[in-house]
Design an enzyme around this catalytic site. Structure first.
Site, PDB file in Angstrom:
ATOM      1  CD  GLN A 102      -2.821   1.329   2.321  1.00  0.00           C
ATOM      2  OE1 GLN A 102      -2.319   1.674   3.386  1.00  0.00           O
ATOM      3  NE2 GLN A 102      -4.122   1.105   2.187  1.00  0.00           N
ATOM      4  CE1 TYR A 173      -3.266   8.948   7.572  1.00  0.00           C
ATOM      5  CE2 TYR A 173      -4.385   7.048   6.655  1.00  0.00           C
ATOM      6  CZ  TYR A 173      -3.784   7.682   7.720  1.00  0.00           C
ATOM      7  OH  TYR A 173      -3.699   7.050   8.939  1.00  0.00           O
ATOM      8  CB  CYS A 360      -3.212  -8.335  19.839  1.00  0.00           C
ATOM      9  SG  CYS A 360      -4.859  -9.071  19.794  1.00  0.00           S
TER      10      CYS A 360
END
Length: 645
Positions: A102, A173, A360
């Site tokens: 990405q 963004y 997590c």
């Protein structure tokens, strides 16, 4: 089972082995210079090994000056990053998973501190309401240059072996800022009307297609609705999606929101699965290219249903892959009870946004896969007996790890069920996923061959009769009861008493002492049938919660007419009121009440712990028995100590 979820699919010329996508999520595992580290490579490899069809990496910067999105972030600004990126793609490909990179630029949604003092840039000089820093408007020439940098980043990605790239045109963004009328007030070729606002994005797409060829897929992530007055709405993004399809974009990745509507980007525990599915469905009905969609998915069965209903072509599971990298394989093997499911606490984002590597709550290994794995787990238990005292999250996880190491583990719990403090934590509204964690840990306990003894109060004498090689003390803590006048009265109870329904309080004026997570969640439960006031000695409440969870919980309390008083400490409890004192000023306030609930946290049972440590040679203390903390602290400590016990 799950025929659609595990069917193959195409994105452009790339075949994906199933319809499961891991979307981009920041990890802060890459180097500060932008190079992929062994840690981030192993992190992605585990998700590929776990059965993911398509992995889309976390944001990769295309500019090293104004384009830094987080401290430990991938970079594709030059060819020097290719060597480690090759290792990343090869690690994923050996499991027949595909991987897109990405491409990203934060635009105005970044602070100067992250940019080494450089002013953020944007299409127009409009500050973000969250970051609150004035960006500098880009010149036309600078826009042209950034277009070229996106293209160069795609070339680096292709050279490194990525199967495609995704352009981050969502979440407020830079690309999203060009698309949105809320943030783009330009009058040059990059702004002015709807079509000119697309110029920045379409120029990037055309450039990548020219540089990388038509068979190299380009996906575009969009916020289908910014949920901001004056921003992009669904009808706008449908048109954007159509234009992108006509331009040859291979897939549309549908999300929503910006920093200023953060709940839509990073769903807190209060939002259900599929709350925004209408966005993806509306876009999919208007385009013929594949639609990837995030929908706060927790369960494989929900994704299967969404695929059947035509919500999307590929189901994107974000935090589900943080909680359990192997959930696709477990789902395919019909082992859903063994899937660690995201509980929506947002500990992952809390750590990354604070510059720390990702964590997590339900998966203490995430981000640390190089240190904790099958190879580093030394299986030297040799059948020796270990007794774990307490079946809370720390005790259960320690028992599982020790059983995997070859110890003969007995888990002893004084109550009639597993869970410990998790049984308290699952009671408030929107906390049902905590109950799922209990079920999963219980299933892992069963599969690991751990012996479970319930309704057993553990004493030193009982342990000595067992004569174990070692003892894990995970007995939790005791609720803190302050030494003040009146605390012994019958109308004074603990939050645990309330949440576990050991007491029933209705139609009363209730004062809850303590504005931490437990105090606020207890207030939410009690406000259904009582008039509730929360008292906190500091100047704010709920600070352990991630921002969006905290704000939603406070909004719920406000709607329930819960009063919150800060900078007050409990001084005395009388029959029909409490006496509060201002810590700094010394002023006293009288607050009428019928019941008092103490939510002041817990304290370790030190005398019991010490007696065990004095009686046995090998003792491990975890969770609240060692140091009061949150579920994430208990699980992580239990994991780490069990690896070396």
């Amino acid at each position: 089972m799950y025929e659609k979820l595990f069917a193959t699919g195409m994105i452009g010329s790339v075949e994906i082995k199933n319809r499961i996508v891991m979307p981009p999520m920041g990890t802060s595992l890459s180097s500060f210079t932008g190079e992929a580290t062994d840690e981030v490579i192993r992190y992605y490899e585990e998700r590929a090994k776990g059965g993911c069809g398509l992995i889309i990496t976390e944001i990769a910067r295309i500019d090293d000056v104004t384009g830094i999105g987080e401290p430990g972030q991938l970079s594709v600004t030059s060819g020097k990053y290719i060597r480690k990126l090759v290792q990343l793609t090869e690690a994923v490909h050996k499991y027949d998973s595909k991987i897109f990179l990405q491409l990203h630029h934060p635009g105005r949604q970044v602070s100067r501190s992250l940019l080494n003092g450089v002013q953020p840039v944007a299409p127009s000089a409009i500050p973000c309401g969250v970051v609150k820093e004035m960006p500098r408007a880009l010149t036309t020439e600078e826009c042209d240059d950034l277009v070229e940098k996106f293209i160069r980043g795609a070339v680096v990605a292709k050279t490194a072996g990525f199967d495609g790239v995704e352009l981050h045109g969502a979440h407020g963004y830079l690309i999203n800022e060009f698309l949105s009328p809320y943030t783009n007030k330009r009058t040059d070729k990059y702004g002015g009307d709807f079509f000119k606002r697309l110029t920045f994005l379409t120029s990037i797409v055309k450039g990548i297609q020219a540089a990388c060829g038509p068979k190299f897929p380009v996906s575009v992530r969009i916020s289908a609705d910014e949920f901001i007055e004056g921003g992009l709405k669904l009808e706008d993004t449908i048109q954007i999606a159509k234009i992108l399809e006509a331009q040859g974009v291979a897939a549309i990745d549908v999300s929503a929101g910006t920093y200023e509507t953060g709940y839509a980007v990073i769903e807190p525990q209060f939002l259900p699965e599929g709350w925004k599915k209408h966005l993806a469905k509306a876009i999919r009905e208007e385009v013929s290219i594949p639609v990837i969609a995030v929908n706060n998915l927790k369960y494989p069965k929900t994704a299967e249903l969404f695929l059947e209903e035509g919500i999307c072509d590929f189901a994107s599971f974000g935090r589900a892959f943080l909680a359990d990298p192997y959930w696709p394989n477990k789902a395919k093997a019909r082992q859903e009870e063994l899937i660690h499911k995201c509980i929506g606490c947002l500990q992952c984002f809390k750590t990354v946004f604070n510059g720390k590597p990702i964590e997590c709550t339900v998966n203490p290994i995430v981000g640390r896969e190089l240190r904790y794995n099958d190879q580093t787990l030394i299986k030297d238990g040799d059948g020796r007996e270990v007794v774990v005292v307490g079946a809370g999250p720390g005790g259960m996880h320690a028992a599982i790890v020790l059983a995997k190491r070859g110890y003969r583990v007995t888990l002893v719990e004084k109550t009639d069920s597993l869970g410990g403090t998790l049984k308290t934590a699952e009671q408030p509204p929107a906390k049902q996923m905590i109950g799922e964690l209990i079920k999963t840990l219980a299933a892992e306990i069963r599969d690991a061959g751990v012996t479970v003894i319930l309704n057993q109060e553990v004493t030193i004498e009982w342990l000595q009769e067992m004569n174990p090689f070692g003892v894990v003390v995970a007995c939790g803590g005791s609720p803190i009861v302050p030494r003040i006048e009146g605390v012994e009265q019958e109308h004074v109870v603990t939050a645990e008493d309330v949440l576990l329904k050991k007491v029933t309080i209705e139609n009363q004026k209730v004062v809850i002492i303590g504005g931490g997570v437990t105090g606020l969640e207890t207030a939410e439960v009690m406000a259904m049938n009582n008039h509730v006031t929360v008292v906190e000695m500091s100047n704010s409440v709920g600070n352990a919660l991630y921002t969006s969870n905290r704000m939603m919980l406070l909004n719920h309390l406000k709607e329930a007419n819960v009063s919150i008083q800060t900078n007050r400490m409990l001084d005395k409890i009388n029959g029909d009121h409490v006496l509060l004192k201002e810590p700094d000023m010394g002023f006293e306030h009288e607050l009428p009440c019928d019941s008092v609930v103490l939510a002041l946290g817990v304290t370790p049972r030190r005398s019991f712990v010490k007696s065990i440590q004095e009686s046995f040679a090998h003792v491990m203390v975890v969770g609240d028995a060692n140091k009061p903390g949150q579920i994430v602290d208990s699980m992580k400590e239990a994991n780490d100590k069990a690896y070396v016990f």
